[in-house]
Design a protein around this motif. Sequence first.
Motif, PDB file in Angstrom:
ATOM      1  N   PHE A 359      47.640  28.235  58.184  1.00 22.03           N
ATOM      2  CA  PHE A 359      46.904  28.325  56.925  1.00 22.03           C
ATOM      3  C   PHE A 359      47.694  29.223  55.977  1.00 22.03           C
ATOM      4  N   THR A 360      47.998  28.709  54.793  1.00 24.62           N
ATOM      5  CA  THR A 360      48.780  29.515  53.846  1.00 24.62           C
ATOM      6  C   THR A 360      48.180  29.422  52.450  1.00 24.62           C
ATOM      7  N   THR A 361      48.386  30.476  51.690  1.00 22.69           N
ATOM      8  CA  THR A 361      48.094  30.482  50.259  1.00 22.69           C
ATOM      9  C   THR A 361      49.000  31.499  49.606  1.00 22.69           C
ATOM     10  N   ASP A 362      49.541  31.135  48.460  1.00 20.59           N
ATOM     11  CA  ASP A 362      50.377  32.052  47.684  1.00 20.59           C
ATOM     12  C   ASP A 362      49.629  32.553  46.466  1.00 20.59           C
ATOM     13  N   GLU A 363      48.325  32.294  46.434  1.00 23.88           N
ATOM     14  CA  GLU A 363      47.561  32.606  45.227  1.00 23.88           C
ATOM     15  C   GLU A 363      47.271  34.097  45.094  1.00 23.88           C
ATOM     16  N   SER A 364      47.409  34.563  43.889  1.00 24.09           N
ATOM     17  CA  SER A 364      46.935  35.883  43.470  1.00 24.09           C
ATOM     18  C   SER A 364      46.877  35.836  41.956  1.00 24.09           C
ATOM     19  N   TRP A 365      45.989  36.579  41.359  1.00 21.14           N
ATOM     20  CA  TRP A 365      45.855  36.528  39.901  1.00 21.14           C
ATOM     21  C   TRP A 365      45.298  37.852  39.390  1.00 21.14           C
ATOM     22  N   VAL A 366      45.383  37.989  38.097  1.00 21.32           N
ATOM     23  CA  VAL A 366      44.840  39.175  37.432  1.00 21.32           C
ATOM     24  C   VAL A 366      43.413  38.856  37.010  1.00 21.32           C
ATOM     25  N   TYR A 367      42.531  39.811  37.194  1.00 26.56           N
ATOM     26  CA  TYR A 367      41.112  39.613  36.859  1.00 26.56           C
ATOM     27  C   TYR A 367      40.966  39.093  35.427  1.00 26.56           C
ATOM     28  N   ASP A 368      40.204  37.998  35.292  1.00 31.95           N
ATOM     29  CA  ASP A 368      39.982  37.417  33.970  1.00 31.95           C
ATOM     30  C   ASP A 368      38.508  37.131  33.721  1.00 31.95           C
ATOM     31  N   GLY A 369      37.631  37.622  34.618  1.00 34.90           N
ATOM     32  CA  GLY A 369      36.200  37.411  34.430  1.00 34.90           C
ATOM     33  C   GLY A 369      35.726  36.046  34.899  1.00 34.90           C
ATOM     34  N   LYS A 370      36.640  35.184  35.345  1.00 31.51           N
ATOM     35  CA  LYS A 370      36.278  33.844  35.777  1.00 31.51           C
ATOM     36  C   LYS A 370      36.179  33.781  37.302  1.00 31.51           C
ATOM     37  N   THR A 371      35.517  32.719  37.778  1.00 31.82           N
ATOM     38  CA  THR A 371      35.374  32.504  39.218  1.00 31.82           C
ATOM     39  C   THR A 371      36.454  31.538  39.695  1.00 31.82           C
ATOM     40  N   HIS A 372      37.112  31.887  40.795  1.00 33.07           N
ATOM     41  CA  HIS A 372      38.216  31.079  41.333  1.00 33.07           C
ATOM     42  C   HIS A 372      37.907  30.656  42.760  1.00 33.07           C
ATOM     43  N   LYS A 373      38.294  29.447  43.088  1.00 34.28           N
ATOM     44  CA  LYS A 373      38.258  28.992  44.480  1.00 34.28           C
ATOM     45  C   LYS A 373      39.706  28.833  44.911  1.00 34.28           C
ATOM     46  N   PRO A 374      40.204  29.753  45.744  1.00 31.91           N
ATOM     47  CA  PRO A 374      41.627  29.731  46.095  1.00 31.91           C
ATOM     48  C   PRO A 374      42.041  28.417  46.761  1.00 31.91           C
ATOM     49  N   ASN A 375      43.287  28.045  46.523  1.00 29.57           N
ATOM     50  CA  ASN A 375      43.865  26.854  47.154  1.00 29.57           C
ATOM     51  C   ASN A 375      44.504  27.253  48.477  1.00 29.57           C
ATOM     52  N   MET A 376      44.059  26.632  49.556  1.00 32.38           N
ATOM     53  CA  MET A 376      44.626  26.899  50.875  1.00 32.38           C
ATOM     54  C   MET A 376      45.348  25.647  51.362  1.00 32.38           C
ATOM     55  N   THR A 377      46.552  25.858  51.877  1.00 29.90           N
ATOM     56  CA  THR A 377      47.309  24.768  52.492  1.00 29.90           C
ATOM     57  C   THR A 377      47.155  24.886  54.001  1.00 29.90           C
ATOM     58  N   VAL A 378      46.719  23.783  54.638  1.00 27.04           N
ATOM     59  CA  VAL A 378      46.455  23.810  56.074  1.00 27.04           C
ATOM     60  C   VAL A 378      47.383  22.824  56.772  1.00 27.04           C
ATOM     61  N   THR A 431      44.849  38.811  46.902  1.00 30.58           N
ATOM     62  CA  THR A 431      44.674  39.979  46.044  1.00 30.58           C
ATOM     63  C   THR A 431      44.396  39.544  44.609  1.00 30.58           C
ATOM     64  N   VAL A 432      43.285  40.055  44.051  1.00 29.19           N
ATOM     65  CA  VAL A 432      42.983  39.874  42.631  1.00 29.19           C
ATOM     66  C   VAL A 432      43.236  41.234  41.973  1.00 29.19           C
ATOM     67  N   THR A 433      44.267  41.284  41.129  1.00 23.59           N
ATOM     68  CA  THR A 433      44.687  42.552  40.534  1.00 23.59           C
ATOM     69  C   THR A 433      43.779  42.925  39.367  1.00 23.59           C
ATOM     70  N   PRO A 434      43.366  44.197  39.265  1.00 24.56           N
ATOM     71  CA  PRO A 434      42.564  44.613  38.114  1.00 24.56           C
ATOM     72  C   PRO A 434      43.344  44.419  36.807  1.00 24.56           C
ATOM     73  N   LYS A 435      42.645  44.133  35.758  1.00 23.24           N
ATOM     74  CA  LYS A 435      43.251  43.961  34.444  1.00 23.24           C
ATOM     75  C   LYS A 435      43.593  45.332  33.866  1.00 23.24           C
ATOM     76  N   THR A 436      44.853  45.461  33.413  1.00 18.59           N
ATOM     77  CA  THR A 436      45.296  46.728  32.853  1.00 18.59           C
ATOM     78  C   THR A 436      44.893  46.820  31.385  1.00 18.59           C
ATOM     79  N   VAL A 437      44.267  47.938  31.012  1.00 22.50           N
ATOM     80  CA  VAL A 437      43.852  48.141  29.619  1.00 22.50           C
ATOM     81  C   VAL A 437      44.453  49.447  29.108  1.00 22.50           C
ATOM     82  N   ASN A 438      44.678  49.493  27.788  1.00 28.39           N
ATOM     83  CA  ASN A 438      45.221  50.705  27.166  1.00 28.39           C
ATOM     84  C   ASN A 438      44.393  51.026  25.929  1.00 28.39           C
TER      85      ASN A 438
END
Length: 707
Positions: A359-378, A431-438
């Motif tokens: 089972f593999t996945t290369d998915e990771s993203w920065v938080y955008d407030g949306k809901t994601h269903k990760p893609n898994m390769t089996v 990993t879903v990375t927190p959104k960086t704000v300044n």
Amino acid sequence: MKKISAFLIIMIAMLMAGVCAHAADFSVDTTSLPMGEAYKPYSAQITMSGGSNDGYSFEFISGFKPTGLTVNEDGSITGTPTSAGYYANMNIRISNVDGTYRDVTFKINIRARSIKINVTAPKNIIYDGNSYTATVKCYDMNGGELTDAVPIIRYGKDNLSSVTDAGTYYIDVYVSGCIISEREGDTHIQIERQGASISLSGDKEYQYDQLPHPLTAADVTVTPPAAGYVIEYSRNGGEYTTDVPVSSGIYTARVHTTNPNYETVYDECTIKIIGENVNFTVTNTSFTYDGNSHKATVSSDPADVGYKVTYTNSKGETVENPTNADVYTIKITLDNDKVYSIGNDYDNKLTISPQSGHFTTDESWVYDGKTHKPNMTVDAPYDESKYTITYRKQGTETDLTEITDAGVYDIIITFPNGNYIADETSSKTITVTPKTVNFTVTDNVVDYDGNEHTAKVTPTEALASDLYSVKYVKRDTETKFNSVINAGVYDIVIELANSNYTLDNSFSATMTVNVTYTFNLGNSPAAMIYKDTTHDAEWQKEALDYLKANHKFSENYLPKDCSADITYNPINNIDADGNEYTVITSGLDKFVDPGVNINDGSTSDTIKGTVSAVSGVEGLYKVTYQINDSTMERYLLVVDRRIGDVNSDGAVNGIDANNLVGKDADANGVKQARIWDVNKDGRIDNNDVNAIRNRFSVRLEAYYPWL
């Protein structure tokens, strides 16, 4: 007919009265005797009709009478009863001297007596084969001993008359004719088991010869012998029986004492009966689950020996055809284990490994407030019905099928049974990375004014106000504030509402509240200018310059609520050094300079500096202190008399006024004076003296002669 009937009636009446007539013609006064009490002396008298017993004799002939009572020949009943009860048929024969007699039935009630008993039993008994009993003493309720009372003592549930064997026995006491109202002393007799020991001579080993091989009396030592013993055998870990070892195998021989009066002790040894060895080879013990059953390959040496192979899974269940992924224990059982023995250790595990998928996945993203269903390769040799995939945020316990918030999520692959697994190289986390704000910061430098201040903090991109808050932490402290008041440098701390956002590492900003200084000049003319906030700083400077030069206000530079026609002069009570900023005080310890205050919100904002004496002038001191980068000076004159008391007579009055410098002079021409033109008539005279006299009636702690 009539005569017979009358006779029968008379006879029946006599029988009902309890009296048998034998030609005797007499009667007794009563057949009910007085009540008695067990273990108390009793005395009663049978009296004949008329009250005289002369010529009569009395004898108990049948029925029941209380134990301990005697019917005397003279009709008296005496003695001490030792039983209780109601005696309704105590038959006594009364004989006359003429030979006639009658049998009369008497009734007597003996009441049970309340007593106390004390039970004494032997202590610390170790079984020795002897019998033991307790001792009981009886007392009346007043404590007097009843020596006639004979207690009956029984022990235990079997009502024994004495105890011999080891055990605990309840002491039961019965006293005829008595009620035991109070009991003291012992309630049990306890006999402890006697100690014992047992030992065996040691392990034994025999070749199988079809003969029994028991332990003998010579192998067993029991102390004392009376403790007795029994020998039991367990073959190959089975149940213990008294069956003597015959077949090949390993037996545990167990011996223990049997006499319950002795401690139960054990000893064991091993009896090994060696049969003909059979060696087994087990191969082909490793498989991968494929839905089919698998068995190991088993061979024996010699080959013609009968045996059976069984498989036990990890749950302890016997499985005939191992199919599911598991580790099975292989057990070989000889058909004739009385003659043969398994001679070697064989491979006793059959392993069916789960079928694995990748089972593999290369998915990771920065938080955008949306809901994601990760893609898994089996990559697996089985379909989606064999597994489910969920995600669990680390630090939580809830499984998710979709991911929204920032964080590290464990990938959880669940299989309905143990026949399938994910291989070790499968992806473990997403990993879903927190959104960086300044943020930009402006309006972050203010002067102290006693009010609350905040900087203008603006996110560099759209961010709802409820997703962050701004705090201020003063340098070298830890307390967070929503706003700042006191002077100092404050680090601006951005607190984000949740872990979906993270602050840019480059963000660094401070809020500075500068210290301000106020010249507190009291109510002097200069103070009137300083306190007038209706004009700007340039007007203030020009107004002060005009006041210094002309000793009065200008029409153009007139402070609020002041008159331009009032003349103001330098007022030095004592012009000792020619410096109009000299401070007059009554002592060095009284000097506190309110002329300059540090405004920073603290409670200790008074300037204090170094003090040194000025040579040549008695009581004059120079005070030096630092404000930021500027060195400030004040002169301090310490006086030891009332200000204005020229002749030192302890009062300020007209005599002093007459000696004042500048008295009766034109106010515009006076350069130095101790009083001033209070009544604004253009002169400094006695009227002014009288107006200010009370101002100097007490010693001043500090006086500041400003412009």
